[in-house]
Design a protein around this motif. Structure first.
Motif, short mmCIF file in Angstrom:
data_model
loop_
_atom_site.label_atom_id
_atom_site.label_comp_id
_atom_site.label_asym_id
_atom_site.label_seq_id
_atom_site.Cartn_x
_atom_site.Cartn_y
_atom_site.Cartn_z
N CYS A 113 0.82 -1.21 0.00
CA CYS A 113 0.00 0.00 0.00
C CYS A 113 0.86 1.26 0.00
N LYS A 114 2.01 1.18 0.66
CA LYS A 114 2.89 2.35 0.69
C LYS A 114 3.39 2.67 -0.71
N TYR A 115 3.76 1.65 -1.48
CA TYR A 115 4.22 1.88 -2.84
C TYR A 115 3.12 2.50 -3.71
N VAL A 116 1.89 2.00 -3.54
CA VAL A 116 0.75 2.54 -4.31
C VAL A 116 0.49 3.99 -3.91
N ALA A 117 0.54 4.27 -2.60
CA ALA A 117 0.30 5.63 -2.12
C ALA A 117 1.36 6.60 -2.65
N LEU A 118 2.62 6.17 -2.66
CA LEU A 118 3.68 7.03 -3.18
C LEU A 118 3.50 7.28 -4.67
N LEU A 119 3.06 6.26 -5.40
CA LEU A 119 2.82 6.43 -6.83
C LEU A 119 1.70 7.44 -7.07
N SER A 163 -7.72 3.25 -6.09
CA SER A 163 -6.81 2.47 -5.26
C SER A 163 -7.57 1.89 -4.07
N LEU A 164 -7.34 0.62 -3.81
CA LEU A 164 -7.92 -0.06 -2.66
C LEU A 164 -6.77 -0.49 -1.75
N LEU A 165 -6.74 0.02 -0.53
CA LEU A 165 -5.67 -0.27 0.42
C LEU A 165 -6.17 -1.29 1.43
N LEU A 166 -5.47 -2.43 1.53
CA LEU A 166 -5.81 -3.47 2.48
C LEU A 166 -4.77 -3.45 3.60
N ALA A 167 -5.19 -3.11 4.81
CA ALA A 167 -4.29 -3.07 5.96
C ALA A 167 -2.99 -2.34 5.63
N PRO A 168 -3.05 -1.05 5.27
CA PRO A 168 -1.86 -0.33 4.84
C PRO A 168 -0.80 -0.20 5.93
N ASP A 169 0.44 -0.48 5.55
CA ASP A 169 1.58 -0.41 6.45
C ASP A 169 2.64 0.47 5.80
N ILE A 170 2.89 1.63 6.37
CA ILE A 170 3.88 2.55 5.77
C ILE A 170 5.17 2.51 6.59
N SER A 171 5.72 1.33 6.67
CA SER A 171 6.88 1.05 7.53
C SER A 171 8.08 1.93 7.24
N ASP A 172 8.85 2.16 8.30
CA ASP A 172 10.17 2.76 8.14
C ASP A 172 11.22 1.74 8.56
N THR A 173 12.43 2.18 8.81
CA THR A 173 13.54 1.24 9.05
C THR A 173 13.31 0.37 10.29
N GLU A 174 12.75 0.94 11.34
CA GLU A 174 12.54 0.17 12.57
C GLU A 174 11.54 -0.97 12.36
N SER A 175 10.65 -0.82 11.39
CA SER A 175 9.71 -1.90 11.09
C SER A 175 10.39 -2.99 10.27
N ALA A 176 11.32 -2.59 9.40
CA ALA A 176 12.02 -3.56 8.55
C ALA A 176 13.10 -4.31 9.31
N ILE A 177 13.73 -3.62 10.27
CA ILE A 177 14.81 -4.23 11.06
C ILE A 177 14.43 -4.15 12.54
N PRO A 178 14.10 -5.27 13.15
CA PRO A 178 13.58 -5.25 14.52
C PRO A 178 14.57 -4.78 15.59
N ILE A 179 15.86 -4.75 15.28
CA ILE A 179 16.85 -4.30 16.26
C ILE A 179 16.95 -2.78 16.16
N ARG A 180 16.38 -2.10 17.15
CA ARG A 180 16.24 -0.64 17.08
C ARG A 180 17.57 0.07 16.90
N ALA A 181 18.60 -0.39 17.61
CA ALA A 181 19.91 0.28 17.52
C ALA A 181 20.46 0.23 16.10
N VAL A 182 20.30 -0.92 15.43
CA VAL A 182 20.78 -1.06 14.06
C VAL A 182 19.97 -0.17 13.13
#
Length: 314
Positions: A113-119, A163-182
């Motif tokens: 959904c994030k990719y569609v929203a950015l488009l 556009s139909l958004l199903l459970a949209p998730d606009i993740s940033d780095t902390e969502s992609a990498i669970p180790i917050r410090a990294v």
């Protein structure tokens, strides 16, 4: 002519060509499951096909550069417009519809959904100006260069395409990498996810588009959030992408099409086994009777209503 639900590779996508299509649904799913959309989202996509849509399943691409991925979606649509026309002519199917820009729709799940929203944001006339307000000037210049390497920025437009958004998730780095410090270390080095969640929200909120957007969420979704988050703590509300989109899209001129259904974040995932849908996720319910499943019916209803709205827009 009998419609056979069968995917074949076309360009960088998987296509199920309908012999008498009333439209084209372009689907992009979330991380992992979206990498193999014809397998993991098979039941959902088949029901849309049976409704009369040609289905384009765009495999999920993992990258921290989400602006570039959004631009590649548009480039792929341009390629497919010609490829689908040629393929349909070869099979003796209806083909003129593939040259009509307004016959294309977008459906995203989770991070897709994030990719569609950015488009859609990039389809606005003022997107460069808005980007400069949402990020610093140096980063804005990098964004423009990255997009220009894929497609001329002034050519990007999905205006008039619902556009139909199903459970949209606009993740940033902390969502992609669970180790917050990294994750924070990568962000500090400018190697993390771009745009960030905050930047994405800024861009969408500042856009005059998103008037043909619908939202479906799930009651027990703890990844993208749910509408029930409005009654929870301020921190939960802040991190609920579903709640943010709901509040933001309510501000648009047309009433928001929105429905929250039973289920968790991976509700769209599943294949049919007899009278059941198996969602291939042992951490979820795993199996569900088709008779109790509402997602496909609501999605089809929303796509039809969005099309009616598009036809009535000035």
């Amino acid at each position: 002519m009998q419609a056979e639900f069968k995917f074949q590779p076309v360009s960088f996508s998987w296509v199920a060509l309908h012999p008498e299509p009333k439209g084209v649904v372009q689907f992009i799913g979330g991380a992992f499951f979206g990498t193999f959309p014809t397998i993991f989202y098979r039941y959902f996509l088949r029901k849309l096909f049976e409704e009369g849509y040609t289905i384009v399943a765009l495999p999920f691409r993992f990258s921290f550069r989400h602006w570039s991925i959004a631009a590649t979606l548009f480039a792929e649509q341009n390629t497919l417009r010609t490829e689908l026309t040629t393929l349909a002519q070869r099979y003796g199917y209806q083909h003129k519809i593939y040259q009509e820009n307004s016959k294309y729709s977008w459906v995203g799940h989770s991070l897709g959904c994030k990719y569609v929203a950015l488009l859609e944001f990039l389809s606005g006339d003022r997107w460069q100006e808005v980007v400069q307000q949402c990020v610093n000037a140096k980063e804005a210049a990098r964004i423009e260069r990255a997009i220009a390497e894929i497609v001329p920025p002034e050519k990007i437009s999905i205006k008039g395409q619902p556009s139909l958004l199903l459970a949209p998730d606009i993740s940033d780095t902390e969502s992609a990498i669970p180790i917050r410090a990294v994750a924070r270390w990568l962000d500090k080095l400018k190697l993390g996810v771009l745009p960030t969640r905050e930047q994405t929200q800024c861009c969408v909120a500042s856009s005059s588009l998103f008037n043909l957007t619908a939202l479906i969420s799930f009651q027990n979704d703890t990844v993208a959030g749910n509408l029930g988050d409005k009654d929870r703590s301020e921190e939960i509300q802040k991190n609920s992408d579903v709640l943010w989109f709901f509040r933001q899209l309510q501000k648009r001129p047309l009433p928001l099409l929105c429905k929250e259904l039973p289920g968790k974040h991976l509700e769209p995932v599943g294949v049919q086994v007899g009278p059941y849908v198996v969602d291939l996720n042992p951490l979820d319910k795993f199996i569900e009777p088709i008779a109790q499943r509402w997602l496909e019916r609501v999605a089809i209803e929303f796509l039809s209503e969005l099309r009616r709205r598009e036809q009535n827009l000035p």
